[in-house]
Design a protein around this motif. Structure first.
Motif, short mmCIF file in Angstrom:
data_model
loop_
_atom_site.label_atom_id
_atom_site.label_comp_id
_atom_site.label_asym_id
_atom_site.label_seq_id
_atom_site.Cartn_x
_atom_site.Cartn_y
_atom_site.Cartn_z
N ILE A 1 12.23 -24.59 -17.47
CA ILE A 1 12.86 -26.14 -18.80
C ILE A 1 10.94 -25.81 -19.92
O ILE A 1 11.31 -26.43 -20.81
N MET A 2 10.26 -25.78 -19.03
CA MET A 2 8.61 -25.87 -19.31
C MET A 2 8.66 -25.41 -20.28
O MET A 2 8.53 -25.33 -21.92
N PHE A 3 8.83 -23.87 -20.08
CA PHE A 3 8.04 -22.13 -21.04
C PHE A 3 9.26 -22.20 -21.71
O PHE A 3 9.15 -21.49 -22.44
N LYS A 4 10.06 -22.82 -21.49
CA LYS A 4 11.86 -22.35 -22.56
C LYS A 4 10.92 -22.94 -24.53
O LYS A 4 11.16 -21.76 -25.03
N GLN A 5 10.55 -23.99 -24.11
CA GLN A 5 10.08 -24.73 -25.41
C GLN A 5 8.85 -23.74 -25.92
O GLN A 5 8.66 -24.22 -27.72
N LEU A 6 7.82 -23.41 -25.48
CA LEU A 6 7.27 -22.32 -25.51
C LEU A 6 7.63 -21.87 -26.16
O LEU A 6 7.08 -20.70 -27.65
N ALA A 7 8.34 -20.40 -25.49
CA ALA A 7 9.45 -19.00 -26.62
C ALA A 7 9.56 -19.67 -27.55
O ALA A 7 9.74 -19.09 -28.30
N TYR A 8 10.95 -20.86 -27.82
CA TYR A 8 11.15 -20.86 -28.85
C TYR A 8 10.06 -20.97 -30.18
O TYR A 8 9.95 -20.90 -30.97
N VAL A 9 9.35 -22.12 -29.37
CA VAL A 9 8.25 -22.85 -30.65
C VAL A 9 7.29 -20.80 -30.60
O VAL A 9 7.27 -20.99 -32.28
N VAL A 10 7.10 -20.05 -30.62
CA VAL A 10 5.97 -19.29 -30.85
C VAL A 10 7.61 -18.51 -31.66
O VAL A 10 6.89 -17.92 -32.82
N ALA A 11 8.54 -18.22 -31.04
CA ALA A 11 9.80 -17.39 -32.15
C ALA A 11 10.26 -18.03 -32.84
O ALA A 11 10.07 -17.45 -34.31
N PHE A 12 9.61 -18.82 -33.46
CA PHE A 12 9.84 -20.17 -34.33
C PHE A 12 9.07 -19.70 -35.55
O PHE A 12 9.05 -19.78 -36.94
N SER A 13 8.21 -19.96 -35.11
CA SER A 13 6.37 -19.72 -35.80
C SER A 13 6.53 -18.32 -36.61
O SER A 13 6.24 -18.16 -37.43
N LEU A 14 7.14 -17.64 -35.73
CA LEU A 14 6.78 -15.81 -36.50
C LEU A 14 7.55 -15.60 -36.83
O LEU A 14 7.53 -15.11 -38.40
N ALA A 15 8.75 -16.55 -36.96
CA ALA A 15 9.75 -15.77 -38.06
C ALA A 15 9.79 -16.73 -39.11
O ALA A 15 10.13 -16.34 -39.97
N CYS A 16 8.90 -18.30 -39.27
CA CYS A 16 8.52 -18.38 -40.36
C CYS A 16 7.43 -17.62 -41.31
O CYS A 16 7.81 -17.62 -42.34
#
Length: 519
Positions: free
Chosen positions: A455-470
């Motif tokens: 649960i904790m690292f899921k947010q980290l993975a999503y945020v990294v993916a969001f930032s790279l996509a942006c």
């Protein structure tokens, strides 16, 4: 016409679109709940049972063991813990991760219904609660006063606590310590025994006389009047005059068999602040609320309470918001320093203020756009999400650098600036898309981690993916557009008056680039 060519030919549209993204990002940031860690719901259910005036050994034998045996067969149960104390039993049931707690709650209630008939009649029906660490108090307040201790507790219960509960985001307030008012009816054992009065009869008589009863309604003209019979005790004399029985035509009253005292409850726990006895108040926030804002609102209300009640002194014992602010500030500062260092490294290798400015703009724009995705995905602003942003800052500029360098290469070969922007971006589009997707895929295994870590690292993975996509979208739209508007050709660049340190840095960078190309 691809996206890069459209951006170059419609710079105003792209600029306005970027401004819209920035506005949405700031609005999302202002509404993001702030917490220390992601919201973790443990697959745990607690069963509470109360049986007053029962020893721990009897509680275990009569209540705890039957509940444990009944719940052990519930699907998905991994471990069961129990605590038996005087008058209460707590059975904690831990399920495997991924278990639907709603279905598990229904199964537990069904098992309890099967065995509840075996319990004594005095046992209160077991209650079921979910174990949620987010329901820990966000603020602990100590209250000191030199007034009468009983009066202090009464004022806190009746006037102060409800004002704290009115603060937006506060769920409840728990008061602990101090002197609680209690009306004690102390029976005279000899007289009660001589008159043959059962204890439950005396208790039921007092309880029956201390209630308000509805008496129906009266219709009078166009009005309907609700009638009630007030029967709540308002003073000690009314309790003393309560009739509990009649013997040989004589009424036996409470004052004949007991003494009634207006005193305080027996003290079993003491709260001390600065070595002085006081009262402790725990403040709980509502689920999903911003911890920092809730605590700030409580502090504002406490200042108003200090003005209204100068006899009271409020002391902060534990402040969860302070730890959250410190942690968020530390991670945010690290991300800011990382972004500045990335810009200085770009300036060192590009040795061009205009080129560095174009690429440097992709960092804040990508971060601000990421806040919008974080908000709409229901995440919170915590250490893990900010850590993902800090981790992605160094990779946000990769695609922009590749696009800018290729545009600059074609511009040096004599191609017109507009055509260089379109062709330079088109040549590397597939490469930077593949590079970004490859980096995002590296974080995909984090989405399959189970348990609290997942649960904790899921947010980290999503945020990294969001930032790279942006950052990829920025590299394909904003960077080529700015490259055609801001960057000049080499001859015009030489006409600019550059500082001596920048010229020396440029010479060193060119020598370094030449050496790298040779090898």
């Amino acid at each position: 016409m691809n996206i890069s060519e459209f951006s170059i030919k419609h710079p105003i549209f792209v600029t306005m679109l970027i401004l819209v993204v920035i506005v949405l990002g700031f609005i999302s940031l202002s509404r993001l709940p702030i917490d220390l860690m992601p919201d973790i719901t443990y697959p745990t259910l607690n069963v509470f049972t109360s049986y007053p005036n029962t020893s721990p050994a009897e509680m275990e034998q009569i209540i705890t063991r039957p509940i444990e045996e009944a719940l052990s067969s519930v699907p998905g149960v991994e471990e069961i813990f129990s605590v038996s104390s005087q008058g209460s039993s707590v059975v904690r049931v831990m399920f495997s991760w991924g278990t639907n707690l709603d279905e598990a709650s229904n199964d537990i209630r069904e098992r309890i219904d099967r065995i509840i008939s075996r319990f004594p009649e005095e046992v209160q029906r077991p209650t079921l609660r979910k174990f949620d660490p987010a329901q820990m108090p966000v603020l602990m307040i100590g209250i000191l006063s030199e007034l009468d201790p009983i009066q202090v507790r009464k004022i806190i219960d009746e006037q102060i606590s409800y004002r704290i509960e009115r603060v937006p985001g506060v769920a409840s307030v728990d008061i602990w310590g101090g002197y609680e008012r209690e009306i004690q009816v102390n029976l005279f054992p000899d007289k009660v025994k001589a008159l043959g009065l059962p204890l439950d009869l005396i208790i039921s008589k007092i309880r029956q006389e201390n209630i308000d009863l509805p008496a129906g309604t009266i219709e009078k003209g166009n009005y309907e009047i609700v009638i009630r019979i007030p029967g709540v005790y308002t003073n000690i004399e009314q309790i003393k005059e309560t009739i509990v029985a009649i013997r040989e035509g004589a009424a036996i009253r409470i004052k004949d068999i007991a003494s009634v005292e207006d005193t305080y409850r027996r003290i079993t726990r003491v709260a001390r602040m600065n070595d002085l006895p006081g009262v402790r108040m725990a403040v709980y926030k509502q689920s999903g609320q911003n911890t920092v804002k809730v605590v700030e609102g409580v502090y504002k209300e406490l200042k108003r309470l200090e003005e209204d009640y100068p006899q009271f002194r409020f002391i902060s014992i534990r402040d969860s918001a302070k730890y959250i602010r410190d942690a968020i500030n530390n991670v945010g500062s690290s991300a800011l320093y990382g972004g500045l260092l990335a810009i200085f490294v770009l300036l060192f290798f590009l040795v061009n203020i205009r080129s560095t400015l174009v690429i440097a703009l992709s960092i804040p724009i990508s971060i601000i756009a990421t806040f919008t995705l974080i908000y709409f995905n229901g995440f919170t602003l915590n250490v893990m999400s900010l850590g993902g942003l800090a981790l992605g800052i160094g990779m946000m500029v990769d695609s922009s650098i590749v696009v800018l360098e290729n545009i600059y290469r074609l511009r040096e070969s004599g191609m017109p600036i507009m055509k260089a922007g379109v062709e330079g971006t088109r040549e590397v589009t597939s490469a930077i898309i593949a590079s970004t997707i490859t980096t995002i895929i590296v974080f995909m295994p984090m989405l399959f981690i189970r348990g609290a870590a997942g649960i904790m690292f899921k947010q980290l993975a999503y945020v990294v993916a969001f930032s790279l996509a942006c950052s990829l979208i920025v590299a394909l739209t904003l960077v080529p557009m700015l490259a055609t508007k801001i960057i000049k050709d080499e001859n015009q660049e030489r006409l600019l008056k550059a500082p001596n340190w920048l010229l020396r840095l440029r010479r060193f960078s060119l020598i370094l680039k030449t050496s790298i190309k040779r090898y």
